[in-house]
Design an enzyme around this catalytic site. Structure first.
Site, PDB file in Angstrom:
ATOM      1  N   LYS A 196       0.840  -1.198   0.000  1.00 33.47           N
ATOM      2  CA  LYS A 196       0.000   0.000   0.000  1.00 33.47           C
ATOM      3  C   LYS A 196       0.878   1.253   0.000  1.00 33.47           C
ATOM      4  O   LYS A 196       1.940   1.274   0.638  1.00 33.47           O
ATOM      5  CB  LYS A 196      -0.901  -0.046   1.238  1.00 33.47           C
ATOM      6  CG  LYS A 196      -2.135   0.821   1.203  1.00 33.47           C
ATOM      7  CD  LYS A 196      -3.004   0.460   2.401  1.00 33.47           C
ATOM      8  CE  LYS A 196      -4.146   1.426   2.614  1.00 33.47           C
ATOM      9  NZ  LYS A 196      -4.928   1.060   3.814  1.00 33.47           N
TER      10      LYS A 196
ATOM     11  N   SER B 263     -10.203  -1.290   7.175  1.00 35.57           N
ATOM     12  CA  SER B 263      -9.532  -0.937   5.927  1.00 35.57           C
ATOM     13  C   SER B 263      -8.908  -2.099   5.192  1.00 35.57           C
ATOM     14  O   SER B 263      -8.504  -1.955   4.041  1.00 35.57           O
ATOM     15  CB  SER B 263      -8.460   0.133   6.188  1.00 35.57           C
ATOM     16  OG  SER B 263      -9.051   1.393   6.388  1.00 35.57           O
TER      17      SER B 263
ATOM     18  N   SER C  99      -9.601   1.698   3.520  1.00 37.45           N
ATOM     19  CA  SER C  99      -8.695   2.431   2.671  1.00 37.45           C
ATOM     20  C   SER C  99      -7.825   1.551   1.773  1.00 37.45           C
ATOM     21  O   SER C  99      -7.137   2.056   0.888  1.00 37.45           O
ATOM     22  CB  SER C  99      -7.790   3.317   3.534  1.00 37.45           C
ATOM     23  OG  SER C  99      -6.997   2.539   4.421  1.00 37.45           O
TER      24      SER C  99
END
Length: 489
Positions: free
Chosen positions: A103, A202, A178
């Protein structure tokens, strides 16, 4: 040839045809387990697997925009090094030569940790963060960095720097957030595994939205750091996690990421498995109450999962979870109050319009509290944690929703206070496991109206093994056919 750069959402990238190998084929669709085994046997090379994964990025990323930065040249160098190690007969780690993604909100040396924020586009990292370091230590080849909302604080994935990430099943629905880029990438065959992180769902919610597996481990299980310290709530709730297309791959990903790191004082060197983890046990099924009611898709997913567990010898009992509503509110009370003048202030100054609107609305719903009141709220958290521990003594596994509805439509959080209040209600199953630092696993159960449906499995601290064991049963009964080609684009 690819260049190591940030790739705009609408710009396709291409692998030079001359650099393709005849064996690359559909290696992008293979599991991490199969890739690692084939590379170790010398049936394929890491370069072939990596080229196949890069070609897959070229084919599908222009549609879904899951990968914000492509690391092709670095990845091919790492793949060549992995292949050389195979030829030398060296000891090979668990993910040796396997293409993965990380990420873009964690540090990767020499690259910008943008966190989806325009102001951070040149914020180069000096060292690798623990999850990146551990993926590399486990032999993985990092092919790209996945997209996230600005400041990684939405259940939707879009920002002014990298653009919007789409759900490959249906672009009108959120891919989650996210870690929406991570989930969309794995579901589409970009990388065998993806790193994500989770403080409010997330990892679990994007996995749910995109029809893949997503594991939020116990806090302290995988080392993590933050540049300026994490504060109390992030330290005990935020975790690094892993997303994949099978229970086996997620298990491998977890094992790859748990090496200790001195930069994390909360790290716990707990065993990955305990005796009897695979044995059927009592399961507490939470399928709602008068306040929290599942829609038809969620109710069906819970029913199907419960039936699969029962058929495997588990004893599933409908149970009301202790302090569910109070715990959901407590998450906001603690996190929003601690973040108002830290992450929230930064988001209001540097974030895009979507995160500003989202954080302001959420903040407006949560009264300010004093330090004394914050301390009292932490005592309430302890009381709830004790109640859950008593439940987990008798019912070691909890079966519950990820959300009370199917994956949300895009930008639902941009509708003002009422929309945020409604979303917090819908997303309440994401908050309790995070509040208590417990492991949670999102497991798909099939499709409903063309988009993924699924369930969440929660267990006691450091009992990811029980989450994975129960998840394996549900996976076998309801296999999800991924990776997929993006649909409707």
């Amino acid at each position: 040839m690819y260049k190591d750069n940030i790739v705009p959402a609408n710009e396709a990238t291409h692998v030079a045809k001359a650099d393709r190998t005849s064996n690359a084929g559909d290696l992008w669709s293979w599991s991490a387990e199969d890739l690692a085994a084939a590379i170790k046997r010398k049936d394929i090379t890491s370069r072939e697997a990596t080229l196949s994964a890069l070609e897959r990025i070229s084919d599908v990323n222009p549609k879904i925009n899951a990968v914000a930065e492509v690391l092709a040249e670095e990845a091919l160098r790492a793949a060549d090094a992995a292949d050389a190690a195979v030829q030398r007969g060296e000891h090979l780690a668990i993910l040796h030569g396997v293409p993965v993604t990380t990420k873009i909100n964690v540090d990767l040396a020499g690259h910008a940790t943008t966190n989806g924020v325009l102001a951070f586009k040149d914020k180069l990292a000096a060292t690798d963060s623990p999850p990146v370091k551990n993926f590399r230590r486990s032999g993985a080849v990092i092919i790209g960095r996945t997209n996230t909302p600005s400041f990684s604080f939405r259940w939707f994935t879009e920002n002014d720097l990298h653009g919007r990430t789409y759900n490959p099943w249906d672009k009108a629905h959120t891919p989650g957030g996210s870690s929406g880029g991570a989930a969309s990438a794995v579901a589409s065959g970009i990388g065998a595994l993806a790193h994500g992180n989770d403080i409010a769902g997330s990892v679990r919610y994007p996995a749910y939205a995109c029809g893949v597996l997503g594991l939020r481990p116990t806090f302290g299980r995988i080392p993590s750091i933050a540049e300026y310290g994490r504060g109390v709530t992030a330290a005990i709730m935020a975790v690094e996690g892993v997303l994949g297309r099978s229970i086996k791959d997620v298990s491998i990903g977890l094992e790859a990421m748990v090496f200790p790191d001195a930069r994390d004082p909360w790290y716990v060197p707990a065993p990955l498995s305990f005796a009897g983890a695979d044995a059927p046990c009592k399961v507490a099924l939470f399928s709602g109450n008068a306040t929290y009611k599942p829609d038809a898709s969620v109710a069906a997913a819970l029913k199907n999962a419960a039936e699969a567990l029962t058929a495997a010898g588990y004893v599933v009992e409908e149970i009301e979870l202790p302090d569910f509503a109070e715990g959901q509110d407590l998450w906001s009370q603690l996190v929003i109050n601690e973040w108002r003048d830290t992450l929230g202030a930064a988001a209001m100054q540097l974030g895009d319009d979507r995160i500003k609107r989202k954080f302001q609305d959420w903040s407006d719903l949560v009264p300010r509290i004093s330090v004394t009141e914050f301390s009292a709220a932490m005592c309430v958290r302890e009381r709830i944690a004790i109640a859950w521990q008593h439940l987990l003594e008798t019912h070691p596994v909890i079966l519950m929703p990820n959300s009370w509805e199917l994956p949300m439509m895009l930008d639902r959080d941009q509708g003002g206070l009422d929309a945020i209040r409604e979303i917090l209600h819908i997303q309440s199953p994401m908050l309790l496991p995070a509040l208590l630092g417990l492991p949670g696993l999102s497991v798909p159960t099939g499709l409903s109206n063309g988009v993924p449906a699924g369930v969440q499995i929660v267990a006691g601290r450091f009992r990811e093994d029980q989450c994975l064991a129960a998840g394996r049963v549900i996976e076998a009964a309801h296999p999800m056919q991924t990776p997929i080609d993006p649909r409707g684009f």
